[in-house]
Scaffold this active site. Structure first.
Site, PDB file in Angstrom:
ATOM      1  N   THR A 123      -3.677   9.472  -1.303  1.00 11.39           N
ATOM      2  CA  THR A 123      -2.457  10.314  -0.759  1.00 11.39           C
ATOM      3  C   THR A 123      -1.563  10.780  -1.926  1.00 11.39           C
ATOM      4  OG1 THR A 123      -2.625   9.346   1.220  1.00 11.39           O
ATOM      5  CG2 THR A 123      -0.583  10.561   0.851  1.00 11.39           C
ATOM      6  N   LYS A 171      -3.488  16.278   4.557  1.00 15.69           N
ATOM      7  CA  LYS A 171      -2.942  14.859   4.880  1.00 15.69           C
ATOM      8  C   LYS A 171      -1.410  14.434   4.890  1.00 15.69           C
ATOM      9  CE  LYS A 171      -2.800  10.175   4.498  1.00 15.69           C
ATOM     10  NZ  LYS A 171      -3.373   9.118   4.023  1.00 15.69           N
ATOM     11  N   LYS A 203       6.685   5.982   1.117  1.00 17.29           N
ATOM     12  CA  LYS A 203       6.164   6.494  -0.028  1.00 17.29           C
ATOM     13  C   LYS A 203       5.831   8.017   0.585  1.00 17.29           C
ATOM     14  CE  LYS A 203       1.742   5.641  -0.999  1.00 17.29           C
ATOM     15  NZ  LYS A 203       0.983   6.697  -0.908  1.00 17.29           N
TER      16      LYS A 203
END
Lengths: 294, 294
Positions: free
Chosen positions: A95, A171, A239
């Site tokens: 990611t 994503k 994150k």
């Protein structure tokens, strides 16, 4: 695809590499963790001493690393990119922010290879069961070449666009919804707890109503337990919602809900709970709303 | 329950009263709208000239009105409460703030009747199909008496607590999640649109991932249409998220996501779209983020 290289054999990467071996792809792997390498060898993979070695002559290099910076180090500083076969594909499955993926794709193209932007959703459970969703962006011909490899790791493989970076956007959007949904459940439970409502009954009702979400059904029960197992850590959403907000900032998009949710995950990590299950963001809501004896 | 009174025959109330008639409950009804009364008569109901008339001698008075203030007017100012049978139940099914419900319950108890706090979820579709969720709070014996009547209007009837006001809390929490989920989908789509991602593909992927919610699947498709049918209006969430925040304020609970979502519904209503489908909150996101030619 006669030879695959796989870098990053963590809790996601190792089962993904195992599934490729089960699908009869030859896999050469590298990771800093010797136990991960031993596990790959047990599954029939070829273990290498460096990223460069694993990549040597491979038709595709799969990167399941922590972030874009690590991908950059492996490809350029450690020389994995130049040791690949001439027309090899680089498959970035971590990611990463969309802009970073687009920059990486340009640098990969500059030496005659192509990057497939292919982040995944589904977590460790999906990685093991080969039920990951894979959101791939690449020119159609490239996507066709890599499709059998992606299909070896997930059962929902989507071609979301022609330009690297568009997979990362999908994503990112996925994580926006996931993170906001978890925080929303915590916020809702915190209000209900203050009012003295039975949260088990509440969870049952919400799960069958228009208020339902995948996260409500998955994280909701763990919010009601004292010390739940960790299926995904608070730090992951620190994150990932950080990436969501950076993407918003890069393209000048205001994201008020994502920003508010990120603050609650940050505060939870700030009290030392970064490695706790992400359902425990509820502790921050209960603390500020006076639902716990501090 | 030999005789029911039903006040408030709107888009929800009329099909609910029809379902009670189908379940062979005698229903006397009142509404300010003569067409609603004619429709009740067609379904076999007894039409009355006033709320007081409809309530006369009834064993239960069902209130499907706009808000707590309207319920108060009907019960006290228009005399419906005093014309009920001696041990009658008042069933409040509108979405109201919890504190207002608790106050109403006290005033009803003061004249020897009891209030059942029984808000619903499931919208017009659920009201017609008799698939509403009903979140009832009342002492257990009272709940048992009213259960067959509630079951005549919904297939998911929950006893959420003994104290009137707790049903309202559950409904409030339900609306918190629903409203935040709709705004989150709009926020996510706005980010994706700015990045040039195909929103139909995105919707398909998110619907099958951990990012899924009931609202994503229901409102998501309508966010991608230009002028969608109205199944629930922007103004409903202006009101209901207002109740959510008032409940939070009453009990001193901070609700950052609900507050942010409410602002986006408010802004949408402020541009004259209060009667548009609530999916159109996406227009506010697209406007501020430069996705539309203003």
């Amino acid at each position: 695809m006669n030879q695959l290289a796989f870098i990053g054999l963590g809790s996601m990467g190792l089962p993904m590499a195992r599934n490729l071996l089960s699908a009869r792809f030859p896999v050469a792997g590298f990771d800093m963790n010797p136990r991960a390498l031993a596990a790959l060898a047990d599954a029939g993979g070829r273990v290498c001493d460096s990223a460069r070695d694993a990549a040597r002559g491979a038709d595709a290099l799969i990167l399941m690393v922590v972030n874009a910076t690590q991908a950059e180090q492996i490809l350029f500083d450690e020389g994995a990119l130049e040791s690949l076969a001439d027309d090899a594909l680089v498959v970035l499955m971590a990611t990463c922010p969309s802009a970073a993926v687009a920059r990486l794709a340009e640098r990969v193209a500059a030496v005659g290879r192509q990057l497939v932007d292919a982040p995944v959703s589904g977590g460790v459970v999906g990685a093991r069961a080969r039920t990951l969703s894979i959101m791939a962006a690449a020119p159609a011909a490239v996507f066709e070449r890599i499709f059998p490899v992606l299909r070896g790791m997930g059962d929902k493989v989507f071609h979301v666009g022609e330009e690297p970076g568009q997979g990362a956007v999908v994503k990112t959007v996925n994580q926006l919804l996931c993170g906001v949904h978890i925080a929303a459940v915590a916020e809702a439970f915190s209000l209900a707890r203050k009012a003295g409502v039975d949260l088990q009954v509440l969870l049952e009702i919400m799960s069958g109503s228009a208020a339902a979400s995948w996260m409500l059904k998955d994280r909701g029960p763990r919010m009601l337990r004292d010390d739940p197992e960790v299926t995904s850590a608070i730090d992951i959403f620190v994150k990932d919602l950080g990436i969501v907000l950076a993407s918003g900032s890069d393209s000048r998009v205001a994201l008020p809900l994502a920003a508010a949710a990120h603050q609650m995950f940050l505060a939870t990590a700030g009290r030392g709970l970064g490695q706790a299950d992400d359902s425990q963001v509820i502790q921050s809501y209960d603390l500020i709303n006076g639902n716990c004896q501090a």
